[in-house]
Design a protein around this motif. Structure first.
Motif, PDB file in Angstrom:
ATOM      1  N   PRO B  76       0.826  -1.205   0.000  1.00 29.08           N
ATOM      2  CA  PRO B  76       0.000   0.000   0.000  1.00 29.08           C
ATOM      3  C   PRO B  76       0.869   1.268   0.000  1.00 29.08           C
ATOM      4  O   PRO B  76       1.990   1.250   0.512  1.00 29.08           O
ATOM      5  N   ASN B  77       0.347   2.330  -0.572  1.00 30.65           N
ATOM      6  CA  ASN B  77       1.011   3.636  -0.559  1.00 30.65           C
ATOM      7  C   ASN B  77       2.392   3.630  -1.205  1.00 30.65           C
ATOM      8  O   ASN B  77       3.319   4.277  -0.731  1.00 30.65           O
ATOM      9  N   TRP B  91      -0.465   2.719  -6.015  1.00 30.54           N
ATOM     10  CA  TRP B  91      -1.514   2.123  -5.186  1.00 30.54           C
ATOM     11  C   TRP B  91      -2.370   3.252  -4.622  1.00 30.54           C
ATOM     12  O   TRP B  91      -1.862   4.170  -3.980  1.00 30.54           O
ATOM     13  N   GLN B 156      11.928   9.954   6.836  1.00 35.57           N
ATOM     14  CA  GLN B 156      11.714   8.693   7.548  1.00 35.57           C
ATOM     15  C   GLN B 156      10.290   8.157   7.315  1.00 35.57           C
ATOM     16  O   GLN B 156      10.080   6.964   7.177  1.00 35.57           O
ATOM     17  N   ALA B 157       9.318   9.072   7.281  1.00 29.04           N
ATOM     18  CA  ALA B 157       7.930   8.667   7.069  1.00 29.04           C
ATOM     19  C   ALA B 157       7.565   8.654   5.591  1.00 29.04           C
ATOM     20  O   ALA B 157       6.552   8.085   5.202  1.00 29.04           O
ATOM     21  N   LYS B 162       7.362   6.334  -2.245  1.00 30.34           N
ATOM     22  CA  LYS B 162       6.079   6.328  -1.552  1.00 30.34           C
ATOM     23  C   LYS B 162       5.105   7.276  -2.258  1.00 30.34           C
ATOM     24  O   LYS B 162       5.527   8.232  -2.922  1.00 30.34           O
ATOM     25  N   VAL B 164       0.923   8.884  -1.463  1.00 30.31           N
ATOM     26  CA  VAL B 164      -0.289   8.829  -0.650  1.00 30.31           C
ATOM     27  C   VAL B 164      -1.326   9.816  -1.182  1.00 30.31           C
ATOM     28  O   VAL B 164      -0.994  10.777  -1.856  1.00 30.31           O
ATOM     29  N   THR B 165      -2.574   9.565  -0.851  1.00 34.18           N
ATOM     30  CA  THR B 165      -3.630  10.549  -1.079  1.00 34.18           C
ATOM     31  C   THR B 165      -3.874  11.218   0.257  1.00 34.18           C
ATOM     32  O   THR B 165      -4.101  10.538   1.250  1.00 34.18           O
TER      33      THR B 165
END
Ligand SMILES: [Zn+2]
Lengths: 129, 211
Positions: B76-77, B91, B156-157, B162, B164-165
């Motif tokens: 995911p993401n 994703w 880090q996050a 990566k 994301v929405t």
């Protein structure tokens, strides 16, 4: 602000991305044609309003847009767990009562509340993998 | 549906019609003066092909491997890209992916995916006209994002790869980290002007370089 774990995105997201959609696990009458007015009324309008553990339907409206469930304490606002649609909660009012009777400390699930665990240990573990 | 004789709507425009980015009007309105030592570099990757795929992950993965030579993101993401970095699959949810390809490829991609998927229960929607891609780079790009999106953009996050929405200044954005230095923002057409002006304003203190 809450930091809520979406079971579909599999990570924590800001509360701003979510919407609560009321009580979870509502069952439509199994035999709709023969359901009484009272059964329909219960299904459509009447909701629990417990003091303590409550299971709620939420939607990750700005993220994956999936519905999922949250077990939340309405007194402390503590989010105890989140789980997918079709799954059953592992924490209920009964299990919490049992834990208290056995003298077990309250769940550490409360760290989902911002500030409760400032190091966000679990979050860091999750993202570094 | 290969065995249904429904009329297929041909989405390839005839002739050579003029096309404009959703930001066309914004560029006319905002005459920005390029500042020396700009901390933020804002660009648009205009008129790319955007396709939304929905359906089961296994059948969809087989089809995109066959047609694009890429696999769906496994986690995911995340975003997968081809070697040139021109084509990507992101994703969006457990049964939804966003494919971005160079402009002009999207109609052919849709047709080939439909052929590969046959009668599978899927949805393929060409949303190229509905959104556009902005890129944010420069040493202060992350600071601008920190005051704009709800998601944590710390490396880090938010590692490279990566996507994301999330919430973008009360609108929504699909945010992707394309490389160590570059961020991609997929914004809706109707929010494009608002997002663009927000970014101009938020970048002001660092100095901004627009095209
Ligand atoms: Zn989600």
């Amino acid at each position: 602000m809450f930091y809520i774990h979406c079971p579909y995105c599999q990570e924590h997201r800001e509360e701003e991305e979510f919407h609560p959609r009321g009580e979870a696990h509502l069952m439509r009458p199994t035999d709709p044609d023969n359901a009484t007015d009272e059964e329909w009324g219960d299904y459509l309008f009447f909701r629990q309003n417990p003091r303590g553990i409550h299971h709620e339907l939420w939607v990750h409206s700005v993220g994956c847009r999936k519905f999922f469930n949250i077990t939340r304490n309405t007194v402390t606002y503590e989010i105890l767990e989140t789980y997918r649609m079709g799954e059953q909660p592992s924490i209920t009012a009964e299990t919490e009562k049992l834990r208290k009777e056995q003298g077990v400390q309250t769940a550490d699930g409360g760290w989902q509340t911002i500030g409760a665990q400032p190091d966000s240990r679990a979050l860091n573990e999750e993202t570094s993998s | 549906m290969s065995n249904v004789s429904a009329k297929q709507f041909n989405t390839v425009p005839a002739g050579n019609p003029a096309v404009e980015s959703p930001l066309h009007w914004s560029y006319q309105q905002q005459k920005s003066t390029p500042s020396a030592n700009a901390g933020v570099v804002l660009r648009e990757k205009a008129l790319l092909g955007h396709v939304v795929l929905r359906g089961g992950a296994i059948v969809m993965d087989e089809a995109v491997r066959q047609v694009l030579g890429m696999s769906l993101p496994a986690k995911p993401n995340t975003v997968t890209r081809d070697e040139a970095g021109e084509r990507s699959i992101q994703w969006i949810s457990p049964d939804e992916w966003l494919v971005i390809v160079p402009g002009g490829e999207e109609c052919d991609l849709e047709r080939r995916l439909r052929e590969a998927l046959g009668d599978a229960h899927v949805s393929i929607v060409n949303v190229s006209g509905g959104q556009t891609v902005l890129t944010l780079a420069g040493e202060n790009a992350r600071e601008v994002l920190m005051k704009t999106v709800a998601f944590d953009v710390h490396p880090q996050a938010f590692p490279v790869g990566k996507g994301v929405t999330t919430v973008f200044a009360k609108a929504t954005v699909v945010l992707r980290r394309a490389s160590e230095t570059e961020w991609e923002l997929v914004v809706r057409r109707s929010f494009a002007d608002y997002c663009y002006r927000w970014l101009l304003d938020a970048s002001k203190e660092y100095g901004i370089d627009t095209q």
